[in-house]
Every structure is written in structure tokens, then in C-alpha cells.
Design a protein around this motif. Structure first.
Motif, mmCIF file in Angstrom:
data_model
loop_
_atom_site.group_PDB
_atom_site.id
_atom_site.type_symbol
_atom_site.label_atom_id
_atom_site.label_comp_id
_atom_site.label_asym_id
_atom_site.label_seq_id
_atom_site.Cartn_x
_atom_site.Cartn_y
_atom_site.Cartn_z
ATOM 1 N N PHE A 187 41.598 7.684 39.455
ATOM 2 C CA PHE A 187 42.112 7.824 40.816
ATOM 3 C C PHE A 187 41.021 8.305 41.759
ATOM 4 O O PHE A 187 40.470 9.386 41.582
ATOM 5 C CB PHE A 187 43.306 8.771 40.824
ATOM 6 N N ILE A 188 40.717 7.490 42.757
ATOM 7 C CA ILE A 188 39.682 7.798 43.750
ATOM 8 C C ILE A 188 40.404 8.344 44.993
ATOM 9 O O ILE A 188 41.461 7.811 45.364
ATOM 10 C CB ILE A 188 38.897 6.501 44.114
ATOM 11 N N PRO A 189 39.851 9.377 45.659
ATOM 12 C CA PRO A 189 40.526 9.914 46.849
ATOM 13 C C PRO A 189 40.813 8.818 47.883
ATOM 14 O O PRO A 189 39.987 7.927 48.081
ATOM 15 C CB PRO A 189 39.517 10.921 47.410
ATOM 16 N N SER A 190 41.962 8.900 48.482
ATOM 17 C CA SER A 190 42.349 7.933 49.507
ATOM 18 C C SER A 190 43.531 8.507 50.253
ATOM 19 O O SER A 190 44.439 9.043 49.629
ATOM 20 C CB SER A 190 42.760 6.619 48.838
ATOM 21 N N ALA A 191 43.495 8.417 51.586
ATOM 22 C CA ALA A 191 44.636 8.951 52.340
ATOM 23 C C ALA A 191 45.343 7.853 53.100
ATOM 24 O O ALA A 191 46.447 8.041 53.585
ATOM 25 C CB ALA A 191 44.172 10.029 53.298
ATOM 26 N N CYS A 192 44.692 6.683 53.256
ATOM 27 C CA CYS A 192 45.282 5.653 54.118
ATOM 28 C C CYS A 192 45.882 4.511 53.312
ATOM 29 O O CYS A 192 46.345 3.528 53.896
ATOM 30 C CB CYS A 192 44.223 5.131 55.082
#
Ligand SMILES: Cc1cc2nc3c(=O)[nH]c(=O)nc-3n(C[C@H](O)[C@H](O)[C@H](O)COP(=O)(O)OP(=O)(O)OC[C@H]3O[C@@H](n4cnc5c(N)ncnc54)[C@H](O)[C@@H]3O)c2cc1C
Ligand code: FES
Length: 365
Positions: free
Chosen positions: A63-68
Motif C-alpha cells: 500500500f502506497i500513500p494516496s489521498a485522492c
């Protein structure tokens, strides 16, 4: 008759063109099996090409950081891609500095896997896990903010730093046909590690916030993943200034509870800004903490109190209030969470008070 023939011909041509597009998509987008080499051969994955690097990795439980949700609007999914990424896309440019471009950083959501690819993933991202939680409680905190307590499955726990965030996954609902995910800061203290508390403000027509506010009830299940983020206490100082607006209180609450629980010798000043009294919450909670702990000061402020608010506290923009309270910031750090406009204005004020931007940490949302 002539009209019927024209309509029929147009329909046949359209169907024919659509078929050509489907066949072309099949041949041109069929990249077959590709290899992802991670951290110079530490891990090699065989995957089906054609999807983004971000979603392909998430399919492999990385899991790679992502907010959108992969829309190229948060810039959080940066990874070093050493080989096989293709040219930089215009959608990536705003998020990558000259240095990052030189070091082959890319937005994982914009890189499509079309061939073998070599990437670097920071070790700590391998600790990110997915959890199927159960909603233990939902609390209406203001007219547009709700607090959620999500219980992890029995026997599971999550290790996070105060200030970090989780990704919250929705299910399809109403006219929304696909799942999305968004970032929400963790509001509870890290020692309370069998649950995650989130504070979610409803954004008008927002996919995830409307889901959380209108579709979920206590007992429902929610998939979350994390923890992510580098907004956490550095504590390399004697005093900190924390400033939040709206649901930005979430990570600040976690940091405050952490400092108090651990007995860390740091003075804390928490400025919480809102427009009118109806936008405030947890007032009694923080006033009570301030009464019980000498090193914690709580300063709520309203920018436009309504006459019926009978507000006797601080009045003005939160920047004006901070300006009045903070004197010498030379041994202080700043922790900010709220809208980009508020954060930029606060960075300027803190700089004037002697806290340079390098000692100011923030999450903008
Ligand atoms: C690191 C991080 C932590 C975050 N923590 C929290 C948190 O603790 N609590 C919280 O409530 N939110 C938090 N957010 C914001 C959250 O991730 C979502 O962006 C937000 O909830 C909107 O999601 P949505 O799916 O409802 O809206 P979307 O469907 O993504 O957006 C719908 C429309 O609203 C606009 N929009 C999006 N966000 C906002 C906004 N904030 N205000 C006004 N318009 C907007 C969009 O431009 C779009 O037009 C955080 C974001 C980041 C990056
Ligand atoms: S996931 Fe937001 S920019 Fe890539």
C-alpha cells in the motif's frame, strides 16, 4: 423511409467503430505479464500489465500513500522508478521537484505498467496493512462533522504514530458505482491500538464523506488501510504551537493525548479556529484536559461569532489570535492541520514569531 435508412446507417457505423475501439484496446492495452523488481531484487512480482503502478501494488497488498484515490491531485504516491516508467506525464509535473525528477521519482497512480519495471519502496511502507473494521460508535460532533470509532477484528492491533492517517475505503452506493478511498487522520492515542478514531467533515457532494455520513451505521463494516504519513511529533524543542480548523483537530488530538500519556516534557498550546459556535466541538473535553495538565493550554477562537453564541472567548482569524499569544518562538515547533489557505497564513505568522518553516509540520486538507 429515408430517415429510417439514415438512422440505421449511423447506428451500424457507430457499432462498427465501437467494435474497432474494443479490438484495438484489447491488442494495444494487452501488455501481458510484466515483472516489478522492488528494491534492487529484494522482491520480484509477476503481474498483469495494463493498470497503474499504484493499483497493481495495492492488488499485491503493498500500500502506497494516496489521498485522492489515484486522481493525481494529492501528490502523495511518489515512488522512485528506476526503469520502465515511460516519459513523465503533465499530470505529474506539479508534484515533482527538480531534485525528485533527477532521482526518477514518479506518481505511482500515473505510471501505467506496460513492461518490466524497477522501483524502490521505503521499508516502512511494507508495514502498512488492510483491516476490516466494525463501527463501534458514531458521534455527531457538529452540524457537519461526525466522529467514528472503528474496532479492529479481535486479536488485531495497529501500530501508528500520533498524527498519522489511514485510508478509508467506501463501497458503491446510490449513483456511485465504484469504491473509492480517501485519507483521514487518526484522532485517538497510539496506545489505544485496537481501534481507530476518525473525525470526518461532510464535503457537499463529496463521495467518501457523503458515504460516511449517510450510509454508515454502528455495527457496519469499513475497510481501512494504513498507517501513512510523516505528520507526527518531532519534539526537538521545549514548546509547541498546534493550530487546527474543522476536522483538522483529529491528528492534533492524537498528538496531545500522546504527549500527556507519555509525560513528555513539552509545553503545548492548541489554537482551534472556527467561524461560529456551531462549528466548535470537544470544547469541554479540551478545557478539562487543560485544567488537569499544567503543560497544556487550549485556546478556541471564533472568527465571526453569532449574537446568540454569547461567546466570551477569543475573537478573530486564528492567525490574529496566534499572533497575540505567541511571543518568542525560537525554541518552538509548529503543528498545523486544516485548509491550505489557513496553513499558508499560519506558516507566515509563525515565521514572524521566530518559528521557521523547517520547524513547522502540517497536513493540508
Ligand atoms: C493527509 C490527509 C489527511 C486528511 N484527514 C482528514 C480528516 O481527518 N478529516 C476530514 O474530514 N478530511 C480529511 N482529509 C480530506 C479527505 O481525504 C477528503 O479529501 C475529503 O474528506 C473529501 O473527500 P470526498 O470523497 O467526500 O470528496 P471528493 O469526492 O473527493 O470531492 C468532491 C468535491 O469536493 C471538493 N473537495 C474535496 N475536498 C474538499 C474540502 N476539504 N473542502 C471543500 N471541498 C472539497 C473537490 O474538489 C470536489 O469538487 C485528509 C486529507 C489528507 C490529504
Ligand atoms: S494517488 Fe494522489 S496523486 Fe497519486
Amino acid at each position: 423511409m429515408e430517415i429510417l435508412t439514415t438512422v440505421l446507417s449511423v447506428t451500424v457505423i457507430s457499432v462498427f467503430l465501437a467494435l474497432i475501439i474494443i479490438v484495438a484496446e484489447y491488442f494495444f492495452n494487452n501488455y501481458g505479464e510484466c515483472e516489478i523488481d522492488i528494491n534492487n531484487g529484494d522482491k520480484k512480482l509477476k503481474v498483469e500489465g495494463g493498470s497503474s503502478l499504484l493499483s497493481t501494488l495495492s492488488g499485491q497488498k503493498i500500500f502506497i500513500p494516496s489521498a485522492c484515490g489515484g486522481k493525481a491531485t494529492c501528490g502523495l504516491c511518489k515512488l522512485q522508478v528506476l526503469e520502465g516508467a515511460g516519459p513523465l506525464l503533465p499530470t505529474e509535473e506539479p508534484y515533482l521537484s527538480q531534485d525528485e525528477r533527477k532521482n526518477n521519482y514518479r506518481l505511482a497512480c500515473q505510471v501505467k505498467i506496460k513492461n518490466n519495471i524497477r522501483i524502490m519502496i521505503p521499508e516502512e511502507l511494507f508495514n502498512i496493512k488492510e483491516y476490516i473494521t466494525t463501527i463501534e460508535s458514531i458521534e455527531q460532533l457538529t452540524h457537519d462533522i461526525k466522529g467514528f470509532r472503528l474496532k479492529l477484528p479481535a486479536g488485531e492491533s495497529v501500530s501508528f504514530k500520533a498524527g498519522q492517517y489511514m485510508q478509508f475505503h467506501t463501497k458503491p452506493y446510490a449513483k456511485i458505482k465504484e469504491s473509492v478511498y480517501r485519507a483521514y487522520s487518526i484522532a485517538n492515542v497510539p496506545s489505544d491500538n485496537e481501534a481507530i478514531e476518525l473525525i470526518i467533515r461532510q464535503v457537499p457532494d463529496g463521495i467518501c464523506t457523503t458515504y460516511a455520513h449517510t450510509q454508515l451505521s454502528e455495527g457496519d463494516q469499513v475497510k481501512i488501510s494504513g498507517p501513512y504519513g510523516d505528520f507526527f511529533l518531532r519534539g526537538d524543542c521545549s514548546e509547541i504551537v498546534m493550530i487546527a480548523g474543522g476536522s483538522g483537530m483529529a491528528p492534533i488530538r492524537s498528538i496531545i493525548l500522546y504527549v500527556l500519556e507519555k509525560g513528555i516534557d513539552i509545553k503545548m498550546n492548541f489554537f482551534f479556529g472556527a467561524v461560529t459556535k456551531k462549528d466548535l466541538y470537544y470544547l469541554e473535553y479540551f478545557h478539562d484536559l487543560a485544567e488537569r495538565h499544567d503543560n497544556f493550554r487550549f485556546i478556541p477562537a471564533l472568527s465571526k461569532p453569532a449574537p446568540e453564541d454569547n461567546w466570551e472567548g477569543e475573537v478573530g482569524l486564528i492567525t490574529e489570535v496566534v499572533e497575540r499569544y505567541v511571543n518568542d518562538g525560537s525554541d518552538m515547533e509548529g503543528y498545523l492541520c486544516g485548509s491550505p489557505g489557513m496553513i499558508n497564513a499560519c506558516i507566515n505568522v509563525l515565521d514572524k514569531k521566530g518559528i521557521p518553516e523547517a520547524k513547522v509540520y502540517y497536513d493540508k486538507f
